[in-house]
Each structure stands twice: as C-alpha cells, then as structure tokens.
Write a protein that holds these residues in place. Structure first.
Motif, short mmCIF file in Angstrom:
data_model
loop_
_atom_site.label_atom_id
_atom_site.label_comp_id
_atom_site.label_asym_id
_atom_site.label_seq_id
_atom_site.Cartn_x
_atom_site.Cartn_y
_atom_site.Cartn_z
N ILE A 107 0.79 -1.14 -0.11
CA ILE A 107 -0.05 0.15 0.04
C ILE A 107 0.77 1.23 -0.03
O ILE A 107 0.48 2.17 -0.80
CB ILE A 107 -0.81 -0.08 1.41
N LEU A 108 1.88 1.20 0.64
CA LEU A 108 2.86 2.17 1.03
C LEU A 108 3.65 2.62 -0.45
O LEU A 108 3.48 3.81 -0.97
CB LEU A 108 3.80 2.29 1.98
N PHE A 109 4.12 1.55 -1.20
CA PHE A 109 4.73 1.86 -2.46
C PHE A 109 3.58 2.21 -3.58
O PHE A 109 4.10 3.12 -4.13
CB PHE A 109 5.51 0.40 -2.78
N THR A 110 2.47 1.66 -3.51
CA THR A 110 1.54 1.89 -4.36
C THR A 110 1.15 3.34 -4.28
O THR A 110 0.95 4.12 -5.43
CB THR A 110 0.29 1.02 -4.21
N ASP A 111 0.80 3.69 -2.90
CA ASP A 111 0.63 5.32 -2.76
C ASP A 111 1.77 6.12 -3.31
O ASP A 111 1.39 7.22 -4.07
CB ASP A 111 0.27 5.62 -1.63
N GLU A 132 2.19 24.40 -3.24
CA GLU A 132 2.17 24.02 -4.79
C GLU A 132 1.73 22.51 -4.74
O GLU A 132 2.29 21.95 -4.10
CB GLU A 132 3.05 24.43 -5.67
N ARG A 133 0.49 22.47 -5.57
CA ARG A 133 0.20 21.03 -5.71
C ARG A 133 1.24 20.14 -6.41
O ARG A 133 1.55 19.14 -6.29
CB ARG A 133 -1.34 20.98 -6.58
N ALA A 134 1.82 20.81 -7.34
CA ALA A 134 2.97 20.23 -8.21
C ALA A 134 4.11 19.56 -7.35
O ALA A 134 4.88 18.70 -7.82
CB ALA A 134 3.58 20.98 -9.29
N PHE A 135 4.35 20.28 -6.31
CA PHE A 135 5.53 19.89 -5.34
C PHE A 135 5.15 18.45 -4.73
O PHE A 135 5.91 17.82 -4.37
CB PHE A 135 5.85 20.77 -4.37
N MET A 136 3.92 18.21 -4.66
CA MET A 136 3.49 16.83 -4.10
C MET A 136 4.10 15.54 -4.94
O MET A 136 4.59 14.62 -4.51
CB MET A 136 2.03 16.64 -3.97
N GLU A 137 3.83 15.84 -6.56
CA GLU A 137 4.60 14.97 -7.27
C GLU A 137 6.12 14.87 -6.96
O GLU A 137 6.60 13.69 -6.61
CB GLU A 137 4.43 15.21 -8.71
N ARG A 138 6.87 15.93 -6.73
CA ARG A 138 8.30 15.89 -6.74
C ARG A 138 8.54 15.36 -5.24
O ARG A 138 9.54 14.56 -5.27
CB ARG A 138 8.82 17.33 -6.74
N THR A 139 7.74 15.58 -4.41
CA THR A 139 8.12 14.89 -2.98
C THR A 139 8.02 13.49 -2.90
O THR A 139 8.93 12.54 -2.74
CB THR A 139 7.08 15.61 -2.00
N SER A 140 6.98 12.66 -3.69
CA SER A 140 6.86 11.32 -3.89
C SER A 140 7.85 10.79 -4.87
O SER A 140 8.65 9.95 -4.57
CB SER A 140 5.49 11.09 -4.43
N ALA A 141 8.13 11.48 -5.69
CA ALA A 141 9.18 11.04 -6.66
C ALA A 141 10.54 11.13 -6.08
O ALA A 141 11.46 10.29 -6.28
CB ALA A 141 9.23 12.13 -8.22
N ILE A 186 11.17 10.71 -3.00
CA ILE A 186 10.87 9.60 -1.90
C ILE A 186 11.32 8.11 -2.73
O ILE A 186 12.09 7.12 -2.27
CB ILE A 186 9.69 9.30 -1.41
N MET A 187 10.85 8.15 -3.98
CA MET A 187 11.13 6.97 -4.97
C MET A 187 12.51 7.04 -4.99
O MET A 187 13.19 5.50 -5.09
CB MET A 187 10.29 6.90 -6.19
N VAL A 188 13.02 7.84 -5.65
CA VAL A 188 14.77 7.81 -5.89
C VAL A 188 15.50 7.48 -4.55
O VAL A 188 16.36 6.64 -4.74
CB VAL A 188 15.16 8.99 -6.20
N LEU A 189 15.09 7.87 -3.32
CA LEU A 189 15.69 7.56 -2.15
C LEU A 189 15.63 6.21 -1.65
O LEU A 189 16.59 5.62 -1.27
CB LEU A 189 15.09 8.70 -0.99
N LEU A 190 14.41 5.79 -1.59
CA LEU A 190 14.17 4.42 -1.47
C LEU A 190 14.81 3.41 -2.53
O LEU A 190 15.34 2.36 -2.10
CB LEU A 190 12.80 3.88 -1.63
N SER A 191 15.09 3.67 -3.84
CA SER A 191 15.72 3.02 -4.78
C SER A 191 17.12 2.85 -4.10
O SER A 191 17.77 1.76 -4.42
CB SER A 191 15.53 3.40 -6.28
N VAL A 192 17.92 3.91 -4.00
CA VAL A 192 19.18 4.07 -3.46
C VAL A 192 19.27 3.03 -2.28
O VAL A 192 20.33 2.44 -2.10
CB VAL A 192 19.78 5.57 -3.26
N LEU A 193 18.44 3.41 -1.21
CA LEU A 193 18.45 2.63 0.09
C LEU A 193 18.40 0.99 -0.34
O LEU A 193 19.01 0.28 0.18
CB LEU A 193 17.62 2.89 1.06
N ILE A 194 17.44 0.55 -1.05
CA ILE A 194 17.45 -0.82 -1.65
C ILE A 194 18.59 -1.31 -2.38
O ILE A 194 19.23 -2.33 -2.19
CB ILE A 194 15.94 -0.86 -2.67
N VAL A 195 19.14 -0.38 -3.24
CA VAL A 195 20.36 -0.70 -4.01
C VAL A 195 21.48 -1.11 -2.89
O VAL A 195 22.22 -2.13 -2.95
CB VAL A 195 20.62 0.22 -4.94
#
Length: 428
Positions: free
Chosen positions: A44-48, A392-401, A403-412
């Motif tokens: 659920i977390l990753f999907t969101d 700004e609403r557009a920063f919500m996308e940047r925030t989640s993106a 987070i995706m980059v950070l999680l990808s680096v941590l997983i690696v």
C-alpha cells in the motif's frame, strides 16, 4: 483398575497433544498473518508513493515558433554580456501572441503568458549561446509549461475535465487547442535529475540534493569505517577484559540507541560553534553522521571478528606469527565481509537521516549544485522535507518522486550488502 488408569492417562495425553497442536496452528497463523499484514502495508505504501510520484518523471512541454528578433532581444551580437541582458521573456511573449492572435486585452495577455514556465528564457539563452547563427532567425522550440498547466494536463481524463486549480476556462481552452494541434505533449522530465531546487515546481530538481548526499556519505565513510574498524579490533583483540572496557562496551551500545537529533545538537555545538566550520556543508554533515554511525559499525565489526574461529588465531600463533600478523593477515581478511556489510548498513542509515542535518543548517534553500565538501548543500531527505512543506500541488509529485529515488538508493545499498556478504563470507 490398572487398565482404567492407562485409559485415563492416554486420554489426557491425547487432549494435551490436541491442545498443543491447536496452539501451534494458532501461533503459525498469527505469524503468517503478521507477515501478510506487513507485506500488505508495504504494498500500500509503495503503491501510494508510486501513484503520486510517477507523474514527476514526465513534464508538459509546449512547442512555439520562436523568432530571435534582435530588436525584441535588445542585442546585436551574441556574447556573454549580451546574453545576460537579452530580453528572452519578450521573445517568448511575442511567440505566444503570434500563436494566439485573437487574444486581446492586458489581463488576457497576462494570463496567456502564464502558459510557459518562468524558466523558459534560460532555455532560449542556452540555445542561442550554443548556436549564435540563430540570431535574427526563427525555430520551433519545446519549452516547459507552467506548473499549473502541467498539473491540469496530467489530470485530464477522457471527459477532458481535470483538476482546474488556478486554470481558468479560457486557459483550459488554449491548452485544448495546443493538445489538438500536437503542440503540447508530455515528455520525460530531465530537469528533475539535472536541476537544483527551485521555487517553481517545473524547474525543481534533485541533482543538488543527490550531490550533497554523495559528498556527505563520502565524508562519513572516509571517517567512520577506519575509525570503527580500528576501535572494534582494539576492543576485541587487544583490550584487557576489565570494568573499563565493560563500561566502554555499554556506552557504545547505548550510543547506538541515542536519538539522531542529539548528534545534530552535538555537531552544532562542537563543529559549528566551537570549530567554526561552514554551516550547511557536507563536511559538517559527514562529521555528524560519522558520530551517529560509529556505534553501528563498531558493533557489527566486533560481531564479525567474534565469528572468526579461535583455531585460526591459534594456528597462526603456532606458526610463529606475531599478534599484529595474526590480526591483520588472518583474522581481519576473514572478518572483512561482515565489516563491509555493517558499514553499508550504517551508510544506508546515514543516507536516510534528516533530524541531525536540520540542526546544522542543511535545511537551507540550495539552487547551485555543490562541487566540494565545503560548498553549501542539502541532502535528499531534507529536500523531501522541504518539498513536502510547499503549498504548490505540483510539489506533491516531486516529493513522492524524490522518495522513490531515495528508496531505490537504499534498496540498492541494502541489496549490495546482502550480496557482498554472501559472495565474500567463508563457512567453517
């Protein structure tokens, strides 16, 4: 009487076994349920996060016929000074008026100009700097759209009704015309990976934060790994077993549980206030994170040293090796996989830290990409914190993106630790 007693004993044993089996099934079910709940929560977390952040990897762009008019630009040649003062904003506005000639009135024109990002003039400046022959000529150029336009376009459905926000009906009509003519498209957002932070969402990127994180981790690794390994070797191989070493071990274990913000306060008091090192620099961030990760690296390194069989030490000593030769020629190479695993896990922990870096000023608004450990910088977790607080609403996308980059680096990093351990470890 004896047969009856045996029957009763057998009955009690069977009841006891049935009760044990029920409890084992219940315990197994609870375990499976806990694992399933954990996996469900992660999914659920990753999907969101992915659903909210995937849009940041594409950016809406508008194609315009741009004429590099010398009169509008206010220049007659292409050089650094002329490009600095050239009126590229006027060129873009002229292109928009040519594309929508029916737009009249000052207020309508002001709204028309908001279709294009405020960073588009810099794109034209770079193109003219690369191709001076374009001066006085025209070309079709794709320019980034404003964040409100980008948000509206990404929210459009088959019904052509999307999230309006500050987008008026007139502006929505212009966007629809551009969509129908193919002059408005969504393209891969390279700006997100090449730019630093910005007040405008469509110009904001994570490159400065990534470089800041890289420099901070390099300082942390360069200090924490050799110091942590040296401390572990001394405590495990050389230090006498007395109450002083016991006290040191207890303190190391306690430091591993100290809240990270305490290390930030310590870094603020010592490195910035006392030693007067530059605020918001990867050097100070690396020093603070070194203090935080040292207990983890020392504990994991000692565990790796303890895992080396005593027979290795005894055999080396039996061959006439000195204490130092035993440690550095035999024990340390065998313990190194575990030490490296602990170091990578410590670096992953440091990469995700925010609180101690906030205390030393790495929450500053940083646009320029740092080039060294003393340049002002921020890190990826702090960048996420700053964007999450933006209205700004557009920063919500940047925030989640981000987070995706950070999680990808941590997983690696964590995956690398597991693979490295499996590849290098030796079994006895």
């Amino acid at each position: 009487m004896t047969d009856l007693t045996q029957a009763q004993v057998r009955e009690r044993i069977e009841k006891g076994l049935a009760s044990r089996h029920r409890k084992e099934k219940l315990f197994r079910g609870l375990g499976i349920g806990s694992i399933a709940f954990g996996i469900l929560a992660v999914v659920i977390l990753f999907t969101d996060i992915i659903s909210k952040g995937s849009g940041a990897f594409v950016q809406t762009a508008i194609q315009l016929e741009v004429h590099y008019d010398q009169q509008v630009l206010g220049i007659d040649k292409v050089d650094d000074e002329s490009l600095t003062w050239a009126n590229f904003t006027g060129v873009i506005r002229q292109s928009l008026r040519d594309r929508f000639p029916s737009v009249a009135g000052r207020s309508d024109k002001r709204e028309l100009y908001t279709l294009i990002s405020s960073g588009a003039p810099f794109t034209l400046r770079d193109r003219l700097a690369e191709n001076p022959d374009l001066l006085g000529k025209s070309e079709r150029v794709w320019l980034s759209a404003d964040d409100d336009v980008d948000t509206f376009v990404k929210s459009l459905k088959d019904s052509k009704e999307g999230f309006r926000g500050r987008t008026s009906d007139q502006k929505a009509g212009w966007i629809e015309q551009l969509l129908e003519s193919g002059e408005l498209k969504k393209r891969f957002n390279t700006t997100f990976f090449t730019n630093g932070d910005s007040r405008e969402p469509e110009q904001a990127g994570i490159r400065a934060a990534l470089m800041g994180s890289l420099f901070t981790l390099l300082v942390t690794l360069a200090l924490s790994f050799p110091i942590g390994v040296a401390a572990a070797i001394y405590l495990e191989e050389y230090a006498p077993k007395n109450r002083w070493t016991d006290l040191i071990e207890v303190n190391i274990n306690n430091l591993a549980a100290v809240p990270s913000i305490v290390f930030g306060l310590l870094g603020l008091a010592i490195f910035i206030n006392f030693f007067e090192l530059p605020r918001s620099a990867p050097l100070v961030g690396g020093l603070v994170l070194t203090l935080m990760t040292l207990p983890t690296i020392i504990i994991s390194s000692r565990a790796a040293l303890k895992a080396v069989p005593p027979s290795i030490r005894q055999a080396a000593m039996g061959m006439g090796a000195s204490r130092m030769q035993v440690v550095f020629h035999h024990v340390l190479p065998l313990a190194m996989p575990g030490m490296l695993t602990g170091a990578i896990i410590g670096m992953a922990q440091a990469l995700g830290e925010t609180a101690p870096l906030l205390m030393i000023g790495m929450v500053a608004f940083i646009v320029d990409v740092p080039t060294g450990v003393t340049d002002p910088a921020t890190v990826l977790p702090v960048q996420i914190f700053l964007w999450a607080d933006s209205p700004e609403r557009a920063f919500m996308e940047r925030t989640s993106a981000a987070i995706m980059v950070l999680l990808s680096v941590l997983i690696v990093m964590n995956t690398s630790a597991v693979l490295l351990r499996k590849k290098l470890e030796r079994r006895w």
